[in-house]
Write a protein that holds these residues in place. Structure first.
Motif, mmCIF file in Angstrom:
data_model
loop_
_atom_site.group_PDB
_atom_site.id
_atom_site.type_symbol
_atom_site.label_atom_id
_atom_site.label_comp_id
_atom_site.label_asym_id
_atom_site.label_seq_id
_atom_site.Cartn_x
_atom_site.Cartn_y
_atom_site.Cartn_z
ATOM 1 N N CYS A 65 -23.197 10.277 -4.306
ATOM 2 C CA CYS A 65 -23.262 8.992 -3.595
ATOM 3 C C CYS A 65 -22.996 9.266 -2.121
ATOM 4 O O CYS A 65 -21.860 9.536 -1.727
ATOM 5 C CB CYS A 65 -22.241 8.016 -4.169
ATOM 6 N N GLN A 66 -24.041 9.185 -1.300
ATOM 7 C CA GLN A 66 -23.948 9.544 0.112
ATOM 8 C C GLN A 66 -24.481 8.417 0.991
ATOM 9 O O GLN A 66 -25.521 7.815 0.701
ATOM 10 C CB GLN A 66 -24.758 10.814 0.393
ATOM 11 N N ALA A 131 -22.424 -1.161 -0.168
ATOM 12 C CA ALA A 131 -23.732 -1.179 -0.828
ATOM 13 C C ALA A 131 -23.960 0.106 -1.624
ATOM 14 O O ALA A 131 -24.515 0.075 -2.728
ATOM 15 C CB ALA A 131 -24.839 -1.370 0.206
ATOM 16 N N ALA A 132 -23.535 1.248 -1.071
ATOM 17 C CA ALA A 132 -23.683 2.518 -1.786
ATOM 18 C C ALA A 132 -22.828 2.542 -3.051
ATOM 19 O O ALA A 132 -23.272 3.009 -4.104
ATOM 20 C CB ALA A 132 -23.321 3.677 -0.863
ATOM 21 N N ARG A 133 -21.602 2.043 -2.951
ATOM 22 C CA ARG A 133 -20.744 1.998 -4.144
ATOM 23 C C ARG A 133 -21.364 1.114 -5.225
ATOM 24 O O ARG A 133 -21.363 1.458 -6.409
ATOM 25 C CB ARG A 133 -19.343 1.487 -3.776
ATOM 26 N N ASP A 395 -16.272 7.301 -1.735
ATOM 27 C CA ASP A 395 -15.304 7.196 -2.826
ATOM 28 C C ASP A 395 -15.790 6.107 -3.773
ATOM 29 O O ASP A 395 -15.827 4.926 -3.425
ATOM 30 C CB ASP A 395 -13.925 6.867 -2.255
ATOM 31 N N LYS A 396 -16.155 6.496 -4.992
ATOM 32 C CA LYS A 396 -16.738 5.552 -5.947
ATOM 33 C C LYS A 396 -15.687 4.893 -6.838
ATOM 34 O O LYS A 396 -16.025 4.128 -7.745
ATOM 35 C CB LYS A 396 -17.769 6.275 -6.824
ATOM 36 N N GLY A 397 -14.411 5.251 -6.637
ATOM 37 C CA GLY A 397 -13.370 4.681 -7.478
ATOM 38 C C GLY A 397 -13.306 5.305 -8.855
ATOM 39 O O GLY A 397 -12.865 4.665 -9.819
ATOM 40 N N VAL A 398 -13.751 6.574 -8.947
ATOM 41 C CA VAL A 398 -13.712 7.298 -10.217
ATOM 42 C C VAL A 398 -13.022 8.639 -9.989
ATOM 43 O O VAL A 398 -12.829 9.070 -8.852
ATOM 44 C CB VAL A 398 -15.130 7.528 -10.795
#
Length: 450
Positions: A65-66, A131-133, A395-398
């Protein structure tokens, strides 16, 4: 009237032509025939990603995710969309989906599977990151695809735009992302490099594992990890199931700390990586109460000829065991980290998932609970249609692992983060471990600066 004679069978002629081939020509033909074969099974790394994807109900633990900011020039988003489609056509991994039949998982390369490209407007970096997340958290259908998603967004001015890239790790890794940026920024008239299909690399890996070098590497890792230390302590018990919900504790250190550790490493004839690995070792040994520490580390998996141009998941996650600190000085600890990492690199082509030892960690990786990420490379300067390119990992929260310690030394200072699985750790525990690391870094730096 006599009927015409039947045409001679082409088999004898073909046999004669094959017999006339030189050894080199025969080898080339065999290689091309091998390339025509589909990838019949997942690589060990892909299988682990597949199993994790289903174990955590598709949460984006293994997803690139960039956020790419494009500034300083007006970007033609239609042209950029066409370039993205061309990149997918060039690389079979991005046209691959995965089907499961009777428990067997098979990669399927589709002749045409365009990326999912949508348009948006992001007035700020915060909007772009959000938006990326959101894009990363949309479920992936591994059987239907596509596994490559992009948002092309206009920015606050005509000379600002955003490229939001989300790709499942099954078909993409960090090196692949750099190949994408190079392709998007390449001049229209420039000759594109020769592309290595991922399936060729996967078949090469399978052949290597089955050969003498692969068997020797398997023996090395089995011996290296015999009687391996237990996993690190957690606030809550490991149950074997996890949502992989994660959070990060960020930290920063002044530039002189990075310089001191680089000097310390140089004095031990080691790389800066070994210096920071020694710091991580010291912090985790204190945290776990055990001097013997097993950490995961990443290798690109691109040592074989042609692998540098392959898009796909070539990344390898391998253990490094740190246990003999010599006289306890920082110099001795760095030398030990240097020796351990160098020994492992000689066998780095062996898939980490195939290391067969009794130590098993409940969760999404059978061997590793903690990994170390080090990135001191200067970001390659890219331009795209005249615009400057800057990238940010979101940071995707994972949490991909129980604990991930990432360090990024730079000219202006050292930044980093500790990512932790919130099913296992409290924030206060993660903060304590991050503090142990920064304190150890300061101590190592002072010894290097003497």
């Amino acid at each position: 009237m006599t009927s015409p004679s039947p045409s001679p069978s082409p088999a004898p002629a073909l046999t004669a032509r094959l017999a006339a081939l030189s050894p080199r020509q025969r080898a080339l033909l065999q290689a091309r025939l091998a390339e025509a074969k589909p990838q019949e099974r997942l690589t060990p790394g892909q299988r682990r990603l597949w199993e994790t994807h289903h174990a955590i109900d598709g949460r984006p633990a293994d997803v690139v995710c960039q956020v790419v900011a494009l500034t300083g020039a007006e970007v033609d988003l239609d042209e950029l969309a066409a370039r993205l489609a061309g990149f997918v056509r060039d690389h079979e991994a991005l046209r691959t989906t995965f089907t499961e039949t009777d428990g067997e998982i098979r990669p399927v390369v589709r002749p045409d599977l365009p990326p999912r490209v949508t348009r948006a407007h992001c007035a700020t970096a915060e909007e772009a990151h959000a938006a990326a997340r959101d894009l990363a958290h949309e479920p992936f259908d591994l059987a239907e695809g596509p596994l490559f998603r992009v948002v092309l967004a206009t920015g606050a001015s005509a000379k600002e735009a955003w490229l939001l890239v989300v790709v499942h790790n099954l078909v993409f890794d960090a090196w692949s992302f750099q190949l994408l940026l190079e392709a998007l920024g390449r001049d229209a008239g420039a000759t594109a490099p020769t592309v290595t299909p991922f399936s060729r690399w996967a078949r090469g890996q399978e052949t290597w594992v089955a050969g003498d070098a692969g068997r020797a590497a398997a023996g090395y890792w089995a011996a290296e990890l015999a009687d391996a230390p237990p996993p690190l302590p957690t606030d809550r018990p490991r149950t074997g199931t996890t949502t992989r919900t994660g959070a990060r504790v960020e930290f920063a250190l002044p530039a002189e700390v990075g310089a001191g550790i680089a000097t310390l490493a140089k004095g031990a004839a080691a790389s800066a990586y070994a210096g920071w690995l020694a710091v991580a070792w010291a912090a985790l040994a204190e945290f776990g109460g055990h001097p013997d520490v097993l950490l995961g580390t990443f290798t690109a998996g691109r040592d074989r000829p042609g692998a540098e141009s392959a898009v796909g998941y070539l990344l390898n996650v391998l253990p490094v065991r740190l246990r003999e600190a010599g006289d306890g000085s920082w110099a001795a600890r760095v030398r030990a980290a240097r020796d351990a990492s160098r020994a492992g690199l000689r066998h780095a082509a062996h898939p980490g998932e195939l290391i067969d030892v009794p130590r098993r960690v409940p969760g999404t990786h059978p061997l590793l609970d903690a990994v170390f990420v080090f990135d001191a490379l200067e970001e390659t300067a890219h331009t795209l249609q005249g615009a400057e390119v800057s990238t940010t990992d979101v940071d995707k929260g994972v949490a991909r692992y129980d604990l991930t310690l990432a360090v990024h030394p730079g000219a202006e200072g050292v930044t980093g983060w500790l990512e932790y699985d919130t099913d296992l750790y409290e924030e206060v525990t993660a903060e304590r471990l991050a503090e142990l690391f920064t304190v150890a870094a300061g101590q190592a730096s002072r010894e290097g600066g003497r």
